[in-house]
Write a protein that holds these residues in place. Structure first.
Motif, PDB file in Angstrom:
ATOM      1  N   SER A  91      48.615  66.491  49.022  1.00 21.25           N
ATOM      2  CA  SER A  91      49.810  66.899  48.293  1.00 21.25           C
ATOM      3  C   SER A  91      50.039  65.961  47.100  1.00 21.25           C
ATOM      4  O   SER A  91      49.547  64.829  47.075  1.00 21.25           O
ATOM      5  CB  SER A  91      51.035  66.883  49.206  1.00 21.25           C
ATOM      6  OG  SER A  91      51.336  65.550  49.614  1.00 21.25           O
ATOM      7  N   MET A 109      51.298  72.743  47.684  1.00 25.16           N
ATOM      8  CA  MET A 109      51.858  71.417  47.937  1.00 25.16           C
ATOM      9  C   MET A 109      51.811  70.515  46.704  1.00 25.16           C
ATOM     10  O   MET A 109      51.322  69.392  46.739  1.00 25.16           O
ATOM     11  CB  MET A 109      51.154  70.754  49.122  1.00 25.16           C
ATOM     12  CG  MET A 109      51.321  71.520  50.433  1.00 25.16           C
ATOM     13  SD  MET A 109      50.743  70.652  51.901  1.00 25.16           S
ATOM     14  CE  MET A 109      48.984  70.531  51.586  1.00 25.16           C
ATOM     15  N   LEU A 114      55.625  74.505  47.854  1.00 28.00           N
ATOM     16  CA  LEU A 114      54.542  74.387  48.822  1.00 28.00           C
ATOM     17  C   LEU A 114      53.479  75.464  48.654  1.00 28.00           C
ATOM     18  O   LEU A 114      52.299  75.230  48.942  1.00 28.00           O
ATOM     19  CB  LEU A 114      55.098  74.454  50.247  1.00 28.00           C
ATOM     20  CG  LEU A 114      55.988  73.287  50.672  1.00 28.00           C
ATOM     21  CD1 LEU A 114      56.734  73.625  51.950  1.00 28.00           C
ATOM     22  CD2 LEU A 114      55.161  72.020  50.859  1.00 28.00           C
ATOM     23  N   TYR A 115      53.886  76.660  48.196  1.00 25.95           N
ATOM     24  CA  TYR A 115      52.992  77.807  48.206  1.00 25.95           C
ATOM     25  C   TYR A 115      52.744  78.304  46.794  1.00 25.95           C
ATOM     26  O   TYR A 115      53.681  78.673  46.085  1.00 25.95           O
ATOM     27  CB  TYR A 115      53.613  78.929  49.047  1.00 25.95           C
ATOM     28  CG  TYR A 115      52.812  80.197  49.132  1.00 25.95           C
ATOM     29  CD1 TYR A 115      51.417  80.183  49.165  1.00 25.95           C
ATOM     30  CD2 TYR A 115      53.450  81.428  49.201  1.00 25.95           C
ATOM     31  CE1 TYR A 115      50.692  81.347  49.253  1.00 25.95           C
ATOM     32  CE2 TYR A 115      52.736  82.615  49.300  1.00 25.95           C
ATOM     33  CZ  TYR A 115      51.350  82.559  49.317  1.00 25.95           C
ATOM     34  OH  TYR A 115      50.638  83.723  49.396  1.00 25.95           O
ATOM     35  N   PRO A 136      56.893  68.001  47.260  1.00 21.45           N
ATOM     36  CA  PRO A 136      57.038  69.397  47.667  1.00 21.45           C
ATOM     37  C   PRO A 136      57.688  69.505  49.043  1.00 21.45           C
ATOM     38  O   PRO A 136      57.255  68.872  50.004  1.00 21.45           O
ATOM     39  CB  PRO A 136      55.606  69.924  47.673  1.00 21.45           C
ATOM     40  CG  PRO A 136      54.727  68.716  47.699  1.00 21.45           C
ATOM     41  CD  PRO A 136      55.486  67.612  47.044  1.00 21.45           C
TER      42      PRO A 136
END
Length: 350
Positions: free
Chosen positions: A271, A307, A301-302, A295
């Motif tokens: 991330s 991330m 995140l998506y 995130p």
């Protein structure tokens, strides 16, 4: 990962010194940060996507709009945004939009016009175009550092692109940084701290013998050459990070204090997380935070690269700091925090 051109010979002695400096810097700088997540340091204001933009000078609609840089001039925000119009070649361009500073709070509801200002025109951009701008006020116009992605022996070759734009946002000069007389195998993440004579004091991240750390240096603003003798390490990755990079244009907060954003890629989950640092006019590190922005919600995140918050823009307005960043390589997040509260998270080193 990167091609290995015959670039070492002209810089052999310089590379030996720079490599030794990295090793010594890691002894001093590793351990400054513990990897703590500071919860809710920044408030989520909202998100923009490609649907918020109408590109005026190109006949296609962008699929994604992300990783913007932003500067304020005459009460207006000038936002330089990375656009991608296809998923076949994944070629990037940089578009310029502008809106009133007072509308920053409601930017997520705006319909913004954009004009592509930096796009592939040279061999340095022939593969993936122009990525991830860092924009600065420069004379009457703008200076934009960006990643120019071309080819070397059939593989990607990211170089540090630079574009000078006039007050109307028209490109009047385009180049790429050199280290001495050569191009390193990779070079990204450059921002200007301040002008100095015919040059600029910068923070930057060239690939040096396998090391990717943040250097402070001076670049000749006529030849766009960095003298290796001016390079000193400012920040290195922690043991739990793969990389660290400088993200934003500095915000001046004192007579010789500049607030900048940085990002790190984590080893455990890959991330992207973000923190703030304070440097002086020579790029020396004065203070640094833990992770203040990372995130957390589905919007961050998506996406095309999960991330990720990649905080490229930093704007001071009234008592607030606004962090404007790319989310998951598809959109833009706007985040806000009182400056005095942000400074409470800075660990001072001197």
């Amino acid at each position: 990962m990167y091609p290995l051109p015959n670039w070492r010979s002209p810089l052999r002695k310089d590379l030996e010194r720079l490599t030794q400096e990295v090793l010594e810097a890691k002894e001093k700088l590793v351990g400054l940060r513990k990897g703590t997540l500071v919860d809710d340091a920044f408030e989520r204001v909202g998100y923009l996507t490609a649907k918020n933009f109408k590109v005026l000078n190109y006949p296609r609609d962008p699929l994604v709009a992300f990783n913007p840089s932003a500067v304020v001039k005459d009460g207006r925000v000038f936002m330089f945004t990375r656009f991608i119009f296809d998923y076949y070649g994944y070629v990037s361009s940089i578009g310029l939009s502008t809106f009133e500073l007072e509308k920053l709070e409601n930017a997520c509801c705006l319909n913004l016009s954009a004009r592509l200002v930096i796009y592939p025109t040279t061999v340095h951009e022939v593969k993936r175009g122009a990525e991830d701008p860092r924009a600065h006020l420069y004379g009457d116009g703008f200076l934009v550092f960006y990643t120019a992605v071309g080819l070397k022996d059939g593989d990607l070759w990211p170089k540090q692109g630079v574009a000078v734009l006039d007050e109307n946002g028209e490109v009047v000069e385009k180049s790429v940084l050199r280290l001495g007389d050569v191009f390193p195998p990779s070079w990204k993440n450059t921002t200007m701290i301040r002008p100095e004579g015919r040059g600029l004091v910068i923070l930057t991240r060239p690939w040096i013998e396998g090391h990717e750390v943040i250097w402070r240096a001076t670049v000749d603003a006529e030849e766009w050459v960095v003298d290796p003798s001016t390079m000193r390490v400012t920040l290195v990755p922690e043991r739990f990070e793969l990389k660290v990079g400088v993200s934003t244009t500095p915000v001046k907060i004192g007579s010789d204090e500049y607030l900048i954003g940085w990002h790190a890629i984590m080893k455990d989950d890959l991330s992207y997380r973000n923190g703030l640092a304070v440097v002086n006019g020579d790029g020396e590190l004065l203070g640094i935070s833990e992770y203040l922005l990372y995130p957390k919600y589905i919007e961050e995140l998506y996406g095309d690269r999960p991330m990720v918050i990649y905080g490229c823009g930093l704007v001071k307005h009234k008592e607030y700091i606004y962090w404007i960043g790319g989310v998951a390589d598809y959109g833009i997040g706007i985040y806000r925090a009182p400056l005095d509260k942000v400074m409470e998270h800075i660990k001072w080193l001197r």
